[in-house]
Design a protein around this motif. Sequence first.
Motif, mmCIF file in Angstrom:
data_model
loop_
_atom_site.group_PDB
_atom_site.id
_atom_site.type_symbol
_atom_site.label_atom_id
_atom_site.label_comp_id
_atom_site.label_asym_id
_atom_site.label_seq_id
_atom_site.Cartn_x
_atom_site.Cartn_y
_atom_site.Cartn_z
ATOM 1 N N THR A 174 2.946 -12.216 30.125
ATOM 2 C CA THR A 174 4.045 -11.663 30.877
ATOM 3 C C THR A 174 4.832 -10.441 30.061
ATOM 4 O O THR A 174 4.234 -9.726 29.337
ATOM 5 N N VAL A 175 6.203 -10.386 30.322
ATOM 6 C CA VAL A 175 6.838 -9.390 29.989
ATOM 7 C C VAL A 175 7.451 -9.661 28.541
ATOM 8 O O VAL A 175 7.231 -8.825 27.537
ATOM 9 N N HIS A 176 8.117 -10.685 28.413
ATOM 10 C CA HIS A 176 8.997 -10.973 27.207
ATOM 11 C C HIS A 176 8.095 -11.621 25.956
ATOM 12 O O HIS A 176 7.309 -12.589 26.259
ATOM 13 N N SER A 192 -1.821 -3.957 27.457
ATOM 14 C CA SER A 192 -0.630 -3.066 27.335
ATOM 15 C C SER A 192 -0.617 -2.418 25.961
ATOM 16 O O SER A 192 -0.990 -1.334 25.868
ATOM 17 N N PHE A 193 -0.134 -2.992 25.022
ATOM 18 C CA PHE A 193 0.304 -2.292 23.671
ATOM 19 C C PHE A 193 0.619 -3.595 22.676
ATOM 20 O O PHE A 193 0.917 -4.666 23.133
ATOM 21 N N SER A 194 0.770 -3.159 21.466
ATOM 22 C CA SER A 194 1.479 -4.260 20.651
ATOM 23 C C SER A 194 2.721 -3.700 20.010
ATOM 24 O O SER A 194 2.783 -2.339 20.155
ATOM 25 N N ASN A 195 3.768 -4.590 19.861
ATOM 26 C CA ASN A 195 5.050 -3.916 19.543
ATOM 27 C C ASN A 195 4.892 -2.614 18.578
ATOM 28 O O ASN A 195 5.664 -1.747 18.370
ATOM 29 N N TRP A 196 4.214 -3.074 17.454
ATOM 30 C CA TRP A 196 3.993 -2.073 16.396
ATOM 31 C C TRP A 196 3.498 -0.765 16.829
ATOM 32 O O TRP A 196 4.010 0.211 16.379
ATOM 33 N N ALA A 224 11.416 -11.274 18.997
ATOM 34 C CA ALA A 224 10.373 -10.678 18.490
ATOM 35 C C ALA A 224 10.222 -9.385 18.764
ATOM 36 O O ALA A 224 9.603 -8.369 18.012
ATOM 37 N N ALA A 225 10.114 -9.067 20.039
ATOM 38 C CA ALA A 225 9.826 -7.586 20.372
ATOM 39 C C ALA A 225 10.948 -6.659 19.819
ATOM 40 O O ALA A 225 10.260 -5.525 19.137
ATOM 41 N N GLY A 226 12.354 -6.910 19.746
ATOM 42 C CA GLY A 226 13.112 -5.962 19.186
ATOM 43 C C GLY A 226 12.908 -5.807 17.917
ATOM 44 O O GLY A 226 12.974 -4.693 16.950
ATOM 45 N N PHE A 232 15.519 -1.294 24.087
ATOM 46 C CA PHE A 232 16.006 -2.082 25.165
ATOM 47 C C PHE A 232 15.272 -1.781 26.230
ATOM 48 O O PHE A 232 14.419 -0.761 26.291
ATOM 49 N N ALA A 233 15.045 -2.611 27.133
ATOM 50 C CA ALA A 233 14.475 -2.478 28.461
ATOM 51 C C ALA A 233 14.821 -2.978 29.734
ATOM 52 O O ALA A 233 15.640 -3.704 29.757
ATOM 53 N N GLY A 234 14.510 -2.336 30.984
ATOM 54 C CA GLY A 234 14.984 -2.907 32.247
ATOM 55 C C GLY A 234 16.365 -2.678 32.369
ATOM 56 O O GLY A 234 17.041 -1.615 31.931
HETATM 57 C C1 PHB Z 1 8.565 -7.850 25.102
HETATM 58 O O1 PHB Z 1 7.551 -7.616 24.460
HETATM 59 O O2 PHB Z 1 9.275 -8.672 24.968
HETATM 60 C C2 PHB Z 1 8.838 -6.346 25.707
HETATM 61 C C3 PHB Z 1 8.081 -5.186 25.530
HETATM 62 C C4 PHB Z 1 8.385 -4.194 26.088
HETATM 63 C C5 PHB Z 1 9.370 -4.326 27.289
HETATM 64 C C6 PHB Z 1 9.930 -5.272 27.573
HETATM 65 C C7 PHB Z 1 9.842 -6.434 26.807
HETATM 66 O O3 PHB Z 1 9.577 -3.085 28.051
#
Ligand code: PHB
Length: 387
Positions: free
Chosen positions: A99-101, A142-146, A173-175, A225-227
């Motif tokens: 998902t997104v989150h 997609s990507f990893s947060n790192w 977690a993401a932030g 932040f996103a969205g």
């Molecule tokens: C997330 O991993 O929670 C996340 C990452 C990027 C976004 C939104 C949410 O743009």
Amino acid sequence: MNTGFSPWAVLALAASMSGGAFAQDKIKVGFMLPYSGTYTALGVAIENGFRMYVNEQGGKLAGREIEFFKVDDESDPAKATDNVNRLIKRDKVDVLVGTVHSGVAMAMARAAKESGTVLIVPNAGADAVTGAMCAPNIFRSSFSNWQSSYPMGVVAARQEGKKTAMTITWKYAAGEEMTNAFKEGFEKEGGKVSKQLTLPFPNVEFQALLTEIAAARPEAVFAFFAGAGAVKFVKDYYAAGLHKSIPLYGPGFLTDGTLDAQGEAAQGLLTTLHYADELGTERDRRFRAAYAQAFKLQPDVYAVQGYDAAQMLAVGLKATGGDIGKKAVFQQALEKATIASPRGDFTIGKSHNPVQDIYLRKVEGKENRRVGVALKGLGDAGRGCRM
Ligand code: PHB
């Protein structure tokens, strides 16, 4: 009555009949995405991108028709296990897309690992999904947060010459993973992150924190932040006048899919991401034109990730002759694949995270223009992944 068939023969007959029926069965794809809340536009873009690729293939992948199921996950980790089980147990989907989150994605990964259902993550960067929680049936388009934010730390120190910075994000977690990755890159290059500010997800009451930044006067700020939350943050930062003295950096999510709404406030912002609006390749031009025509919307990174999730499913299905039950064949095909993404070609690393170029982008008008490559061919370390 004795039919003359042994029970084994009856079972074998039933199995062969279901094998015959299999050729006509549809592949069930379950979208678990945010269709409400601050990440709504991201969920919609992912679904649009996924459907667009399937439509380009005539509605079938590897000869199998695709049937869609949907659950609104509301970006709520507390509801995630129930939601994912709706798709796995009630709808009996073959593939989960979501998902997104990051917090919701970790619950999905747990359920996918237990049930063996194929999971393709079309956004959420939770490091653990392709780290400690990695599994043969879990992949990310997609990507990893790192991966999204470490390069911005390197650029801010090395190229922009900043020595001190503060970070600000939602506390989840993401932030936390993105701001820590920025800090890692920034400090490795000699910078110092003096303070890491957070507020609960998905709050947008930024004023007190902006006042704290103004008083501390770091040389730079890095924000995730996103969205809808990203729209509000960038506008508030600008309205407070902070952009004049303290450059704002971020992972590209801060300005992706948001520029219509951010307008003047976003101009000139530098971010890092695995996509940009003007890559100039034939592959990307075709994708962008088709997306704009189909949805009357400009595509963004989320649309690309949805599109590529469908491309990854297609690769796996093709290798298995449309039989997603052949898990090892599906996995090996993806591990060897090169995905012809609008972002540029990428491969799938050992922990099943894309290995890809991370662009440096600058906002000009309504576009995130590529101004360079921050790090080329970057994979994720996959810390703690054992398959
Ligand atoms: C997330 O991993 O929670 C996340 C990452 C990027 C976004 C939104 C949410 O743009």
